[in-house]
Motif scaffolding. Structure first.
Motif, PDB file in Angstrom:
ATOM      1  N   GLU A   1      -4.385  -4.963  -4.331  1.00 32.65           N
ATOM      2  CA  GLU A   1      -5.021  -4.140  -3.297  1.00 32.65           C
ATOM      3  C   GLU A   1      -4.278  -4.197  -1.967  1.00 32.65           C
ATOM      4  OE1 GLU A   1      -7.453  -1.863  -3.664  1.00 32.65           O
ATOM      5  OE2 GLU A   1      -7.320  -2.373  -5.786  1.00 32.65           O
ATOM      6  N   GLY A   2      -3.646  -5.319  -1.676  1.00 37.10           N
ATOM      7  CA  GLY A   2      -2.949  -5.463  -0.402  1.00 37.10           C
ATOM      8  C   GLY A   2      -1.516  -4.956  -0.419  1.00 37.10           C
ATOM      9  N   PHE A   3      -0.994  -4.646  -1.588  1.00 33.11           N
ATOM     10  CA  PHE A   3       0.392  -4.199  -1.719  1.00 33.11           C
ATOM     11  C   PHE A   3       0.541  -2.800  -1.131  1.00 33.11           C
ATOM     12  CE2 PHE A   3       3.906  -3.076  -5.004  1.00 33.11           C
ATOM     13  CZ  PHE A   3       4.901  -3.398  -4.114  1.00 33.11           C
ATOM     14  N   ALA A   4       1.528  -2.603  -0.284  1.00 31.27           N
ATOM     15  CA  ALA A   4       1.745  -1.323   0.397  1.00 31.27           C
ATOM     16  C   ALA A   4       1.921  -0.174  -0.595  1.00 31.27           C
ATOM     17  CB  ALA A   4       2.959  -1.425   1.322  1.00 31.27           C
ATOM     18  N   MET A   5       2.561  -0.425  -1.723  1.00 33.33           N
ATOM     19  CA  MET A   5       2.752   0.638  -2.719  1.00 33.33           C
ATOM     20  C   MET A   5       1.406   1.111  -3.261  1.00 33.33           C
ATOM     21  SD  MET A   5       5.089   0.504  -6.151  1.00 33.33           S
ATOM     22  CE  MET A   5       5.297   1.945  -7.189  1.00 33.33           C
ATOM     23  N   THR A   6       0.470   0.194  -3.473  1.00 30.22           N
ATOM     24  CA  THR A   6      -0.862   0.550  -3.959  1.00 30.22           C
ATOM     25  C   THR A   6      -1.543   1.479  -2.961  1.00 30.22           C
ATOM     26  OG1 THR A   6      -1.068  -1.593  -5.075  1.00 30.22           O
ATOM     27  CG2 THR A   6      -3.107  -0.356  -4.696  1.00 30.22           C
ATOM     28  N   LYS A   7      -1.478   1.111  -1.698  1.00 29.16           N
ATOM     29  CA  LYS A   7      -2.102   1.926  -0.650  1.00 29.16           C
ATOM     30  C   LYS A   7      -1.460   3.304  -0.583  1.00 29.16           C
ATOM     31  CE  LYS A   7      -3.424  -2.138   1.968  1.00 29.16           C
ATOM     32  NZ  LYS A   7      -3.217  -2.939   3.167  1.00 29.16           N
ATOM     33  N   GLU A   8      -0.142   3.351  -0.701  1.00 31.73           N
ATOM     34  CA  GLU A   8       0.574   4.628  -0.657  1.00 31.73           C
ATOM     35  C   GLU A   8       0.188   5.513  -1.851  1.00 31.73           C
ATOM     36  OE1 GLU A   8       5.144   6.222  -1.069  1.00 31.73           O
ATOM     37  OE2 GLU A   8       4.830   4.222  -0.237  1.00 31.73           O
ATOM     38  N   MET A   9       0.137   4.933  -3.044  1.00 32.31           N
ATOM     39  CA  MET A   9      -0.205   5.709  -4.239  1.00 32.31           C
ATOM     40  C   MET A   9      -1.650   6.197  -4.190  1.00 32.31           C
ATOM     41  SD  MET A   9       2.536   6.005  -6.068  1.00 32.31           S
ATOM     42  CE  MET A   9       3.345   6.189  -4.486  1.00 32.31           C
ATOM     43  N   LYS A  10      -2.537   5.421  -3.584  1.00 33.31           N
ATOM     44  CA  LYS A  10      -3.925   5.863  -3.423  1.00 33.31           C
ATOM     45  C   LYS A  10      -3.992   7.074  -2.495  1.00 33.31           C
ATOM     46  CE  LYS A  10      -6.660   1.754  -4.391  1.00 33.31           C
ATOM     47  NZ  LYS A  10      -7.606   0.770  -3.876  1.00 33.31           N
ATOM     48  N   ARG A  11      -3.238   7.017  -1.384  1.00 34.29           N
ATOM     49  CA  ARG A  11      -3.218   8.160  -0.453  1.00 34.29           C
ATOM     50  C   ARG A  11      -2.674   9.408  -1.135  1.00 34.29           C
ATOM     51  NH1 ARG A  11      -1.501   4.241   3.163  1.00 34.29           N
ATOM     52  NH2 ARG A  11       0.685   4.848   2.943  1.00 34.29           N
ATOM     53  N   VAL A  12      -1.591   9.254  -1.871  1.00 35.64           N
ATOM     54  CA  VAL A  12      -0.980  10.390  -2.579  1.00 35.64           C
ATOM     55  C   VAL A  12      -1.959  10.943  -3.609  1.00 35.64           C
ATOM     56  CG1 VAL A  12       0.853  11.034  -4.208  1.00 35.64           C
ATOM     57  CG2 VAL A  12       1.399   9.645  -2.200  1.00 35.64           C
ATOM     58  N   GLY A  13      -2.599  10.048  -4.364  1.00 32.39           N
ATOM     59  CA  GLY A  13      -3.556  10.465  -5.382  1.00 32.39           C
ATOM     60  C   GLY A  13      -4.764  11.169  -4.800  1.00 32.39           C
ATOM     61  N   GLU A  14      -5.283  10.664  -3.692  1.00 27.64           N
ATOM     62  CA  GLU A  14      -6.433  11.293  -3.045  1.00 27.64           C
ATOM     63  C   GLU A  14      -6.075  12.674  -2.524  1.00 27.64           C
ATOM     64  OE1 GLU A  14      -7.746   8.467  -0.106  1.00 27.64           O
ATOM     65  OE2 GLU A  14      -8.636   7.156  -1.620  1.00 27.64           O
ATOM     66  N   LYS A  15      -4.877  12.806  -1.977  1.00 27.02           N
ATOM     67  CA  LYS A  15      -4.435  14.103  -1.465  1.00 27.02           C
ATOM     68  C   LYS A  15      -4.319  15.111  -2.610  1.00 27.02           C
ATOM     69  CE  LYS A  15      -0.788  16.234   1.277  1.00 27.02           C
ATOM     70  NZ  LYS A  15       0.493  16.036   1.973  1.00 27.02           N
ATOM     71  N   GLU A  16      -3.712  14.690  -3.698  1.00 24.65           N
ATOM     72  CA  GLU A  16      -3.568  15.573  -4.865  1.00 24.65           C
ATOM     73  C   GLU A  16      -4.931  15.914  -5.462  1.00 24.65           C
ATOM     74  OE1 GLU A  16      -1.671  17.942  -7.698  1.00 24.65           O
ATOM     75  OE2 GLU A  16      -0.874  17.066  -5.855  1.00 24.65           O
ATOM     76  N   PHE A  17      -5.814  14.915  -5.559  1.00 20.49           N
ATOM     77  CA  PHE A  17      -7.172  15.135  -6.071  1.00 20.49           C
ATOM     78  C   PHE A  17      -7.883  16.189  -5.230  1.00 20.49           C
ATOM     79  CE2 PHE A  17     -11.700  14.311  -5.671  1.00 20.49           C
ATOM     80  CZ  PHE A  17     -12.127  14.262  -6.987  1.00 20.49           C
ATOM     81  N   ASN A  18      -7.858  16.006  -3.905  1.00 17.30           N
ATOM     82  CA  ASN A  18      -8.546  16.945  -3.010  1.00 17.30           C
ATOM     83  C   ASN A  18      -7.966  18.348  -3.094  1.00 17.30           C
ATOM     84  OD1 ASN A  18     -10.343  14.990  -2.116  1.00 17.30           O
ATOM     85  ND2 ASN A  18      -9.043  14.387  -0.412  1.00 17.30           N
ATOM     86  N   SER A  19      -6.664  18.445  -3.212  1.00 17.88           N
ATOM     87  CA  SER A  19      -6.006  19.742  -3.327  1.00 17.88           C
ATOM     88  C   SER A  19      -6.424  20.454  -4.609  1.00 17.88           C
ATOM     89  CB  SER A  19      -4.488  19.546  -3.300  1.00 17.88           C
ATOM     90  OG  SER A  19      -3.830  20.758  -3.560  1.00 17.88           O
ATOM     91  N   ARG A  20      -6.394  19.724  -5.718  1.00 16.87           N
ATOM     92  CA  ARG A  20      -6.782  20.315  -7.006  1.00 16.87           C
ATOM     93  C   ARG A  20      -8.267  20.674  -7.030  1.00 16.87           C
ATOM     94  NH1 ARG A  20      -3.412  18.426 -11.952  1.00 16.87           N
ATOM     95  NH2 ARG A  20      -1.421  17.918 -11.004  1.00 16.87           N
ATOM     96  N   LYS A  21      -9.089  19.812  -6.457  1.00 18.49           N
ATOM     97  CA  LYS A  21     -10.532  20.071  -6.435  1.00 18.49           C
ATOM     98  C   LYS A  21     -10.837  21.299  -5.582  1.00 18.49           C
ATOM     99  CE  LYS A  21     -15.019  17.837  -5.769  1.00 18.49           C
ATOM    100  NZ  LYS A  21     -15.676  19.099  -5.621  1.00 18.49           N
ATOM    101  N   SER A  22     -10.177  21.410  -4.454  1.00 19.39           N
ATOM    102  CA  SER A  22     -10.385  22.553  -3.573  1.00 19.39           C
ATOM    103  C   SER A  22     -10.006  23.860  -4.271  1.00 19.39           C
ATOM    104  CB  SER A  22      -9.554  22.371  -2.303  1.00 19.39           C
ATOM    105  OG  SER A  22      -9.692  23.482  -1.469  1.00 19.39           O
ATOM    106  N   ALA A  23      -8.875  23.864  -4.972  1.00 20.14           N
ATOM    107  CA  ALA A  23      -8.441  25.066  -5.702  1.00 20.14           C
ATOM    108  C   ALA A  23      -9.437  25.407  -6.796  1.00 20.14           C
ATOM    109  CB  ALA A  23      -7.045  24.854  -6.287  1.00 20.14           C
ATOM    110  N   LEU A  24      -9.927  24.403  -7.484  1.00 21.01           N
ATOM    111  CA  LEU A  24     -10.911  24.615  -8.551  1.00 21.01           C
ATOM    112  C   LEU A  24     -12.225  25.142  -7.981  1.00 21.01           C
ATOM    113  CD1 LEU A  24     -11.043  24.210 -11.635  1.00 21.01           C
ATOM    114  CD2 LEU A  24     -11.962  21.934 -11.208  1.00 21.01           C
ATOM    115  N   ASP A  25     -12.678  24.575  -6.884  1.00 23.72           N
ATOM    116  CA  ASP A  25     -13.907  25.028  -6.230  1.00 23.72           C
ATOM    117  C   ASP A  25     -13.788  26.474  -5.747  1.00 23.72           C
ATOM    118  OD1 ASP A  25     -15.042  22.550  -6.701  1.00 23.72           O
ATOM    119  OD2 ASP A  25     -14.807  21.844  -4.630  1.00 23.72           O
TER     120      ASP A  25
END
Length: 132
Positions: free
Chosen positions: A10-34
């Motif tokens: 959880e404290g590893f910078a790569m984990t935090k970065e991948m979570k941000r990237v994943g959340e951004k992609e999730f929100n983008s895909r969800k918005s397009a679907l909505d």
């Protein structure tokens, strides 16, 4: 020596970065679907156009669900691979012969806090990941 695997991950910078990237992609895909779903609900869409849009909606929804299942697993695997590589370097630098991970699933029943190197390893991982 031992490390708290969950804290390290959880404290590893790569984990935090991948979570941000994943959340951004999730929100983008969800918005397009909505948006597509909202458009389908309009009464002005009918017949062949509605059927075609419904097929597109179904396909996008399946892709969205696949992304939600596969992305976390793929990224977790990549992150742990990087952690293991960096931990190997860290262990060689510190001349440690063994570093045990404790993941809260009772693999380590007791460990003296004096031999916990989680914070030290986490600092090392983040510096190495950031190229320092």
């Amino acid at each position: 020596m031992y490390i708290d695997s969950a804290k390290l991950f959880e404290g590893f910078a790569m984990t935090k970065e991948m979570k941000r990237v994943g959340e951004k992609e999730f929100n983008s895909r969800k918005s397009a679907l909505d948006s597509l779903y909202s458009f389908l609900q309009k009464s002005s869409v009918a017949g062949a156009q509605k059927e075609q849009l419904m097929q597109e909606f179904i396909q996008r929804k399946e892709e969205f669900e696949k992304f939600n299942q596969s992305y976390p697993q793929e990224q977790t695997s990549k992150i742990w691979s990087r952690i293991k590589s960096y931990t190997s370097d860290f262990s060689k630098d510190k001349k440690y012969q063994l570093v045990i991970g404790s993941d809260g699933q009772q693999t380590v029943l007791f460990a003296d806090e004096k031999i916990d190197v989680t914070d030290e390893l986490l600092t090392y991982l983040n510096k190495k990941y950031e190229g320092i």
